[in-house]
Motif scaffolding. Structure first.
Motif, PDB file in Angstrom:
ATOM      1  N   LEU A   1      -9.066  -1.856  -4.483  1.00  0.00           N
ATOM      2  CA  LEU A   1     -10.028  -0.805  -4.947  1.00  0.00           C
ATOM      3  C   LEU A   1     -11.136  -1.773  -5.748  1.00  0.00           C
ATOM      4  O   LEU A   1     -12.144  -2.198  -5.851  1.00  0.00           O
ATOM      5  CB  LEU A   1     -10.258   0.605  -5.670  1.00  0.00           C
ATOM      6  N   ILE A   2     -10.389  -2.805  -6.640  1.00  0.00           N
ATOM      7  CA  ILE A   2     -10.698  -3.643  -7.329  1.00  0.00           C
ATOM      8  C   ILE A   2     -11.270  -4.695  -6.137  1.00  0.00           C
ATOM      9  O   ILE A   2     -12.941  -4.810  -6.481  1.00  0.00           O
ATOM     10  CB  ILE A   2      -9.642  -4.802  -8.164  1.00  0.00           C
ATOM     11  N   LEU A   3     -10.966  -5.117  -5.553  1.00  0.00           N
ATOM     12  CA  LEU A   3     -11.940  -5.994  -4.298  1.00  0.00           C
ATOM     13  C   LEU A   3     -13.029  -5.295  -4.203  1.00  0.00           C
ATOM     14  O   LEU A   3     -14.002  -6.274  -3.715  1.00  0.00           O
ATOM     15  CB  LEU A   3     -11.334  -6.634  -3.189  1.00  0.00           C
ATOM     16  N   GLU A   4     -12.994  -4.139  -3.217  1.00  0.00           N
ATOM     17  CA  GLU A   4     -14.056  -3.305  -3.274  1.00  0.00           C
ATOM     18  C   GLU A   4     -15.199  -3.563  -3.326  1.00  0.00           C
ATOM     19  O   GLU A   4     -16.540  -3.662  -3.598  1.00  0.00           O
ATOM     20  CB  GLU A   4     -13.349  -2.254  -2.367  1.00  0.00           C
ATOM     21  N   HIS A   5     -14.921  -2.665  -5.043  1.00  0.00           N
ATOM     22  CA  HIS A   5     -16.039  -3.010  -6.063  1.00  0.00           C
ATOM     23  C   HIS A   5     -16.851  -4.139  -6.276  1.00  0.00           C
ATOM     24  O   HIS A   5     -17.517  -4.085  -6.002  1.00  0.00           O
ATOM     25  CB  HIS A   5     -15.897  -1.604  -7.445  1.00  0.00           C
ATOM     26  N   LEU A   6     -15.883  -4.995  -6.337  1.00  0.00           N
ATOM     27  CA  LEU A   6     -16.917  -6.369  -7.122  1.00  0.00           C
ATOM     28  C   LEU A   6     -17.023  -6.607  -5.948  1.00  0.00           C
ATOM     29  O   LEU A   6     -17.951  -7.437  -5.988  1.00  0.00           O
ATOM     30  CB  LEU A   6     -15.650  -7.224  -7.265  1.00  0.00           C
TER      31      LEU A   6
ATOM     32  N   PHE B   1       1.022  -1.157   0.094  1.00  0.00           N
ATOM     33  CA  PHE B   1      -0.149   0.115  -0.153  1.00  0.00           C
ATOM     34  C   PHE B   1       0.820   1.161   0.170  1.00  0.00           C
ATOM     35  O   PHE B   1       0.315   2.336   0.124  1.00  0.00           O
ATOM     36  CB  PHE B   1      -1.285  -0.069   1.163  1.00  0.00           C
ATOM     37  N   LEU B   2       2.151   1.429  -0.577  1.00  0.00           N
ATOM     38  CA  LEU B   2       2.621   2.203  -0.583  1.00  0.00           C
ATOM     39  C   LEU B   2       2.134   2.146  -2.201  1.00  0.00           C
ATOM     40  O   LEU B   2       2.272   3.759  -3.301  1.00  0.00           O
ATOM     41  CB  LEU B   2       4.119   1.799   0.109  1.00  0.00           C
TER      42      LEU B   2
ATOM     43  N   VAL C   1      -2.252   4.441   7.137  1.00  0.00           N
ATOM     44  CA  VAL C   1      -2.604   6.316   7.110  1.00  0.00           C
ATOM     45  C   VAL C   1      -2.468   6.129   8.693  1.00  0.00           C
ATOM     46  O   VAL C   1      -2.758   7.348   8.595  1.00  0.00           O
ATOM     47  CB  VAL C   1      -4.531   5.943   6.869  1.00  0.00           C
ATOM     48  N   ASP C   2      -3.375   5.349   9.618  1.00  0.00           N
ATOM     49  CA  ASP C   2      -2.869   6.119  10.878  1.00  0.00           C
ATOM     50  C   ASP C   2      -1.527   6.592  11.717  1.00  0.00           C
ATOM     51  O   ASP C   2      -1.043   7.260  12.044  1.00  0.00           O
ATOM     52  CB  ASP C   2      -2.786   4.614  11.664  1.00  0.00           C
TER      53      ASP C   2
ATOM     54  N   THR D   1      -6.687  -6.517   3.505  1.00  0.00           N
ATOM     55  CA  THR D   1      -5.734  -5.233   2.810  1.00  0.00           C
ATOM     56  C   THR D   1      -6.441  -3.746   3.178  1.00  0.00           C
ATOM     57  O   THR D   1      -5.301  -3.106   3.807  1.00  0.00           O
ATOM     58  CB  THR D   1      -6.441  -5.539   1.386  1.00  0.00           C
ATOM     59  N   ILE D   2      -7.563  -4.166   3.691  1.00  0.00           N
ATOM     60  CA  ILE D   2      -7.910  -2.576   4.334  1.00  0.00           C
ATOM     61  C   ILE D   2      -7.403  -2.694   5.903  1.00  0.00           C
ATOM     62  O   ILE D   2      -7.213  -1.494   5.952  1.00  0.00           O
ATOM     63  CB  ILE D   2      -9.423  -2.831   4.742  1.00  0.00           C
ATOM     64  N   GLU D   3      -7.409  -4.039   6.687  1.00  0.00           N
ATOM     65  CA  GLU D   3      -6.586  -2.571   8.164  1.00  0.00           C
ATOM     66  C   GLU D   3      -5.067  -2.765   7.583  1.00  0.00           C
ATOM     67  O   GLU D   3      -4.231  -1.810   9.030  1.00  0.00           O
ATOM     68  CB  GLU D   3      -6.507  -4.166   8.300  1.00  0.00           C
TER      69      GLU D   3
END
Lengths: 119, 119
Positions: free
Chosen positions: A18-23, A10-11, A101-102, A93-95
DNA sequence: CCGCCATACCTTACGGTTCGAGGCATGACA
DNA sequence: TGTCATGCCTCGAACCGTAAGGTATGGCGG
């Protein structure tokens, strides 16, 4: 190989996220997905097909996506949906993304508000 | 040439951001900086010297950093500090980073209907 | 005094990721 | 009929971070 990463992903890796999220919300085909990402990001992310298609193939090969062919009005489409392992991967991945970000924001805050890092 | 990027940076670029941020607070030399980033991130980011040194050189060449040589106890160090343009660049960079974070988090939060467009 | 580690600078080769620019094929519409 | 939008795909270049080196000095234990 095993690459032993010392840094989380995620750098880069936002396209994959975004692919996983959208699908997960709705199965789509590649061409549709490319525009969905553009639109949902308010045109801020414009990952071309040259980025998305190879990723779809890689994710499918890894078992995170499954595909089925569909023909609509003489047009052939490949519809992708997220598998159970894919959903797990999305969660991880989100985690990982949130952690980055944190961490970055925490570092940045020490300066803006004069939060003197009360140690 | 000129590469006309359609996407903002910072899908990678965190090392550069952190270098500018850290050096804004306090001038440092490379070796010191490498460990400062490690420490301030709670060991989460471990950008090696092979990442940091070339970046320092690039940033200096671009005028965002200035350097001066110092010798302490027979040891030669190159101390870097952020220039005025460098501070401007840091501000822009942070803004760009926040924009990416906001966009991704907005998508993750689930609104499917485009951005509320706070232009 | 010797060897080794920590300090401090640096570079190079490599792999992974994204980007731009293509190529191919069909259907719609003027 | 030709041109555009759809829909799939791949390739080469560019960029970034990683690992793994290389150089040189000082401090330390043995």
């Amino acid at each position: 190989m095993t690459r032993t990463r010392t840094n989380p992903d995620f750098l880069n890796g936002i396209p994959e996220l975004l692919i996983l999220e959208h699908l997960t919300r709705r199965p789509m085909y590649g061409y549709e997905l490319v525009r969905a990402i553009e639109e949902s990001s308010g045109q801020q992310f414009q990952f071309g097909e040259g980025c998305i298609y190879p990723l779809l193939h890689r994710l499918e090969e890894a078992g995170h996506l499954s595909s089925k062919r569909e023909t609509v009005a003489g047009r052939s489409r490949v519809i992708y949906r997220v598998t159970a392992p894919g959903k797990r991967k999305l969660a991880e991945t989100i985690e990982s993304w949130q952690r980055v970000v944190d961490t970055v924001n925490h570092i940045l805050e020490g300066h803006q508000d004069g939060l003197p890092a009360v140690s």
